[in-house]
Design a protein around this motif. Structure first.
Motif, PDB file in Angstrom:
ATOM      1  N   GLN A 189       0.816  -1.213   0.000  1.00  0.00           N
ATOM      2  CA  GLN A 189       0.000   0.000   0.000  1.00  0.00           C
ATOM      3  C   GLN A 189       0.855   1.270   0.000  1.00  0.00           C
ATOM      4  O   GLN A 189       0.330   2.365   0.015  1.00  0.00           O
ATOM      5  N   HIS A 190       2.173   1.122   0.033  1.00  0.00           N
ATOM      6  CA  HIS A 190       3.054   2.285   0.059  1.00  0.00           C
ATOM      7  C   HIS A 190       3.199   2.857  -1.348  1.00  0.00           C
ATOM      8  O   HIS A 190       3.272   2.122  -2.324  1.00  0.00           O
ATOM      9  N   LYS A 191       3.264   4.178  -1.393  1.00  0.00           N
ATOM     10  CA  LYS A 191       3.520   4.817  -2.680  1.00  0.00           C
ATOM     11  C   LYS A 191       4.957   4.510  -3.090  1.00  0.00           C
ATOM     12  O   LYS A 191       5.852   4.511  -2.252  1.00  0.00           O
ATOM     13  N   ASP A 237       8.685   5.069  -4.410  1.00  0.00           N
ATOM     14  CA  ASP A 237       9.625   6.169  -4.286  1.00  0.00           C
ATOM     15  C   ASP A 237       9.950   6.680  -5.690  1.00  0.00           C
ATOM     16  O   ASP A 237      10.457   5.919  -6.524  1.00  0.00           O
ATOM     17  N   GLN A 266      -0.722   4.781 -12.371  1.00  0.00           N
ATOM     18  CA  GLN A 266      -0.376   4.722 -10.950  1.00  0.00           C
ATOM     19  C   GLN A 266      -0.087   6.104 -10.363  1.00  0.00           C
ATOM     20  O   GLN A 266       0.349   6.214  -9.226  1.00  0.00           O
ATOM     21  N   GLY A 267      -0.274   7.152 -11.160  1.00  0.00           N
ATOM     22  CA  GLY A 267       0.011   8.506 -10.686  1.00  0.00           C
ATOM     23  C   GLY A 267       1.481   8.879 -10.746  1.00  0.00           C
ATOM     24  O   GLY A 267       1.870   9.956 -10.296  1.00  0.00           O
ATOM     25  N   ILE A 268       2.290   8.016 -11.320  1.00  0.00           N
ATOM     26  CA  ILE A 268       3.738   8.256 -11.350  1.00  0.00           C
ATOM     27  C   ILE A 268       4.098   9.407 -12.272  1.00  0.00           C
ATOM     28  O   ILE A 268       4.916  10.262 -11.922  1.00  0.00           O
ATOM     29  N   ARG A 311       3.223  12.669 -10.493  1.00  0.00           N
ATOM     30  CA  ARG A 311       4.165  12.971  -9.405  1.00  0.00           C
ATOM     31  C   ARG A 311       5.526  13.382  -9.959  1.00  0.00           C
ATOM     32  O   ARG A 311       6.144  14.326  -9.470  1.00  0.00           O
TER      33      ARG A 311
END
Length: 163
Positions: A3-5, A7, A97-99, A102
């Motif tokens: 569940q961690h975003k 790095d 994934q929103g990468i 970000r």
């Protein structure tokens, strides 16, 4: 499931990164969405020559996107017709994934040129969302020949201005 975003970090692109980045842009679906690709995206020699030269261009800023220390894509600022533009490419395994969002936000914290523009094929909804989440505003349209589709298509022009 983790569940961690992941790095996400950026670092200056090196010549050694180019073979990884070349492989990412060989994906047919990615080419279709990007639309405005080289005439022959399978020509690795031409790709490496072009991007090795770009890395030496002081008007560009090329960054490699790392996800958990693995190369996942690239983001860059370049000049086109006197305007700063951004471009990014993410390996397909990292889509959705929103990468990209970000990574672009991180990039724009360091690259302060404004206004800065982004262009996207009319039907590349994922990339449109990335730009909009990074506070770009749609300011116009253009038409151009898309090598990946072998036809002229519409592209949307986005702008990020000073806050």
């Amino acid at each position: 499931m983790n569940q961690h975003k992941p790095d996400i970090t950026l670092r200056p692109t090196t010549v050694a990164d180019l073979s990884h980045l070349f492989a990412f842009q060989l994906d047919p679906e990615a080419q279709h969405l990007a639309a405005f690709t080289p005439k022959d995206p399978t020509n690795k020699t031409a790709y490496l020559e072009k991007y090795t030269n770009i890395l030496c261009d002081p008007t560009t800023k090329n960054q490699t996107i790392l996800v958990n220390n693995s190369i996942a894509g690239s983001v860059a600022k370049f000049m086109m017709e006197g305007h700063a533009e951004i471009t990014y490419w993410l390996d397909k395994q990292f889509w959705g994934q929103g990468i990209a969002t970000r990574a672009l936000k991180i990039f724009l914290e360091e690259e302060l040129t404004r206004p800065i523009y982004g262009r996207v094929a009319f039907d590349n909804f994922g990339s449109q969302k990335v730009l909009e989440k990074c506070d770009f505003t749609k300011v116009g349209t253009d038409r151009g020949f898309a090598n990946a589709r072998q036809m002229e298509i519409e592209e949307f022009i986005y702008r990020l201005s000073l806050s």
